[in-house]
Design a protein around this motif. Structure first.
Motif, mmCIF file in Angstrom:
data_model
loop_
_atom_site.group_PDB
_atom_site.id
_atom_site.type_symbol
_atom_site.label_atom_id
_atom_site.label_comp_id
_atom_site.label_asym_id
_atom_site.label_seq_id
_atom_site.Cartn_x
_atom_site.Cartn_y
_atom_site.Cartn_z
ATOM 1 N N GLN A 133 -19.672 -18.757 -20.730
ATOM 2 C CA GLN A 133 -20.965 -19.251 -20.265
ATOM 3 C C GLN A 133 -21.681 -20.082 -21.317
ATOM 4 O OE1 GLN A 133 -23.563 -16.291 -18.668
ATOM 5 N NE2 GLN A 133 -25.097 -17.768 -18.054
ATOM 6 N N LYS A 134 -21.667 -19.641 -22.560
ATOM 7 C CA LYS A 134 -22.331 -20.373 -23.635
ATOM 8 C C LYS A 134 -21.409 -20.444 -24.838
ATOM 9 C CE LYS A 134 -27.114 -20.108 -23.610
ATOM 10 N NZ LYS A 134 -28.324 -19.596 -24.232
ATOM 11 N N HIS A 135 -21.589 -21.493 -25.607
ATOM 12 C CA HIS A 135 -20.888 -21.587 -26.882
ATOM 13 C C HIS A 135 -21.817 -22.282 -27.861
ATOM 14 C CE1 HIS A 135 -20.171 -25.700 -25.507
ATOM 15 N NE2 HIS A 135 -19.900 -25.999 -26.758
ATOM 16 N N GLY A 136 -21.548 -22.127 -29.093
ATOM 17 C CA GLY A 136 -22.368 -22.761 -30.112
ATOM 18 C C GLY A 136 -21.475 -23.399 -31.153
ATOM 19 N N PRO A 137 -22.031 -23.776 -32.280
ATOM 20 C CA PRO A 137 -21.215 -24.357 -33.342
ATOM 21 C C PRO A 137 -20.172 -23.352 -33.821
ATOM 22 C CG PRO A 137 -23.530 -24.219 -33.999
ATOM 23 C CD PRO A 137 -23.426 -23.674 -32.622
ATOM 24 N N GLY A 138 -19.071 -23.869 -34.272
ATOM 25 C CA GLY A 138 -17.974 -23.007 -34.713
ATOM 26 C C GLY A 138 -16.824 -23.085 -33.728
ATOM 27 N N MET A 139 -16.100 -21.996 -33.571
ATOM 28 C CA MET A 139 -14.914 -21.997 -32.728
ATOM 29 C C MET A 139 -15.076 -21.036 -31.553
ATOM 30 S SD MET A 139 -10.949 -21.185 -33.599
ATOM 31 C CE MET A 139 -11.202 -19.447 -33.698
ATOM 32 N N THR A 140 -14.612 -21.478 -30.385
ATOM 33 C CA THR A 140 -14.546 -20.635 -29.197
ATOM 34 C C THR A 140 -13.079 -20.530 -28.800
ATOM 35 O OG1 THR A 140 -16.708 -21.397 -28.444
ATOM 36 C CG2 THR A 140 -15.287 -20.367 -26.801
ATOM 37 N N LEU A 141 -12.619 -19.325 -28.523
ATOM 38 C CA LEU A 141 -11.223 -19.087 -28.167
ATOM 39 C C LEU A 141 -11.150 -18.635 -26.708
ATOM 40 C CD1 LEU A 141 -8.245 -18.763 -29.143
ATOM 41 C CD2 LEU A 141 -8.824 -16.384 -29.613
ATOM 42 N N LEU A 142 -10.302 -19.309 -25.935
ATOM 43 C CA LEU A 142 -10.025 -18.926 -24.549
ATOM 44 C C LEU A 142 -8.525 -18.690 -24.421
ATOM 45 C CD1 LEU A 142 -12.196 -21.642 -22.793
ATOM 46 C CD2 LEU A 142 -12.709 -19.221 -22.894
ATOM 47 N N THR A 143 -8.139 -17.723 -23.607
ATOM 48 C CA THR A 143 -6.723 -17.426 -23.414
ATOM 49 C C THR A 143 -6.363 -17.559 -21.940
ATOM 50 O OG1 THR A 143 -7.133 -15.069 -23.150
ATOM 51 C CG2 THR A 143 -6.640 -15.853 -25.381
ATOM 52 N N GLY A 144 -5.089 -17.811 -21.695
ATOM 53 C CA GLY A 144 -4.603 -17.917 -20.326
ATOM 54 C C GLY A 144 -3.103 -17.763 -20.290
ATOM 55 N N GLU A 145 -2.547 -17.925 -19.098
ATOM 56 C CA GLU A 145 -1.097 -17.842 -18.902
ATOM 57 C C GLU A 145 -0.654 -18.962 -17.975
ATOM 58 O OE1 GLU A 145 -0.632 -13.948 -17.203
ATOM 59 O OE2 GLU A 145 -0.351 -13.034 -19.169
ATOM 60 N N LEU A 146 0.504 -19.540 -18.296
ATOM 61 C CA LEU A 146 1.117 -20.492 -17.377
ATOM 62 C C LEU A 146 1.958 -19.701 -16.379
ATOM 63 C CD1 LEU A 146 2.203 -23.360 -19.792
ATOM 64 C CD2 LEU A 146 0.203 -23.261 -18.286
ATOM 65 N N PRO A 147 1.864 -20.032 -15.086
ATOM 66 C CA PRO A 147 2.527 -19.241 -14.047
ATOM 67 C C PRO A 147 4.019 -19.523 -13.933
ATOM 68 C CG PRO A 147 1.316 -21.039 -13.050
ATOM 69 C CD PRO A 147 1.044 -21.097 -14.520
ATOM 70 N N ASP A 148 4.758 -19.267 -14.979
ATOM 71 C CA ASP A 148 6.217 -19.394 -14.971
ATOM 72 C C ASP A 148 6.823 -18.012 -14.834
ATOM 73 O OD1 ASP A 148 6.168 -22.168 -15.350
ATOM 74 O OD2 ASP A 148 6.132 -21.980 -17.535
ATOM 75 N N GLU A 149 8.124 -17.940 -14.744
ATOM 76 C CA GLU A 149 8.846 -16.660 -14.750
ATOM 77 C C GLU A 149 9.695 -16.604 -16.000
ATOM 78 O OE1 GLU A 149 8.948 -13.820 -13.035
ATOM 79 O OE2 GLU A 149 7.247 -14.547 -11.898
ATOM 80 N N PRO A 150 9.374 -15.829 -16.978
ATOM 81 C CA PRO A 150 8.165 -15.007 -17.099
ATOM 82 C C PRO A 150 6.957 -15.886 -17.445
ATOM 83 C CG PRO A 150 9.423 -14.829 -19.111
ATOM 84 C CD PRO A 150 10.229 -15.699 -18.168
ATOM 85 N N VAL A 151 5.759 -15.342 -17.267
ATOM 86 C CA VAL A 151 4.546 -16.092 -17.589
ATOM 87 C C VAL A 151 4.540 -16.443 -19.074
ATOM 88 C CG1 VAL A 151 3.176 -15.063 -15.737
ATOM 89 C CG2 VAL A 151 3.168 -14.009 -17.983
ATOM 90 N N ARG A 152 3.904 -17.560 -19.388
ATOM 91 C CA ARG A 152 3.809 -17.997 -20.783
ATOM 92 C C ARG A 152 2.349 -17.966 -21.223
ATOM 93 N NH1 ARG A 152 6.453 -23.485 -21.885
ATOM 94 N NH2 ARG A 152 5.467 -24.077 -19.939
#
Length: 99
Positions: free
Chosen positions: A41-60
């Motif tokens: 929702q909000k970010h400021g100066p510095g670093m923001t980390l987001l994670t996810g997965e690619l829908p492969d078999e197996p997921v990456r």
């Protein structure tokens, strides 16, 4: 107020997009193949980390780092780290004009 920033990278047949909202306090969206899979929702100066997965078999699994400079008034930078590999820069796409 600043402008929105849009970063995009195609990886293994998948589309990874990061949208960073206007200003230093704007929201960040993480999309895979056009679907929102992460949101800050909000970010400021510095670093923001987001994670996810690619829908492969197996997921990456992957991580996206959005870096907002603390002292210099420049735009954010965005990198992708896929399955523990090296970070690669995500190119910024220019905003499309509204017609």
């Amino acid at each position: 107020m600043g402008r929105s920033h849009h970063f995009h990278l195609d990886e293994g047949g998948h589309s990874i997009t990061v949208n960073v909202g206007r200003g230093r306090d704007g929201e960040i969206e993480l999309l895979v193949n056009g679907k929102v899979i992460g949101y800050q929702q909000k970010h400021g100066p510095g670093m923001t980390l987001l994670t996810g997965e690619l829908p492969d078999e197996p997921v990456r699994p992957f991580r996206v780092r959005v870096r907002e400079p603390r002292l210099v008034p420049t735009g954010p930078r965005c990198t992708l780290e896929l399955a523990g590999g090296p970070e690669q820069p995500m190119p910024e796409r220019s905003e499309r004009p509204v017609s």
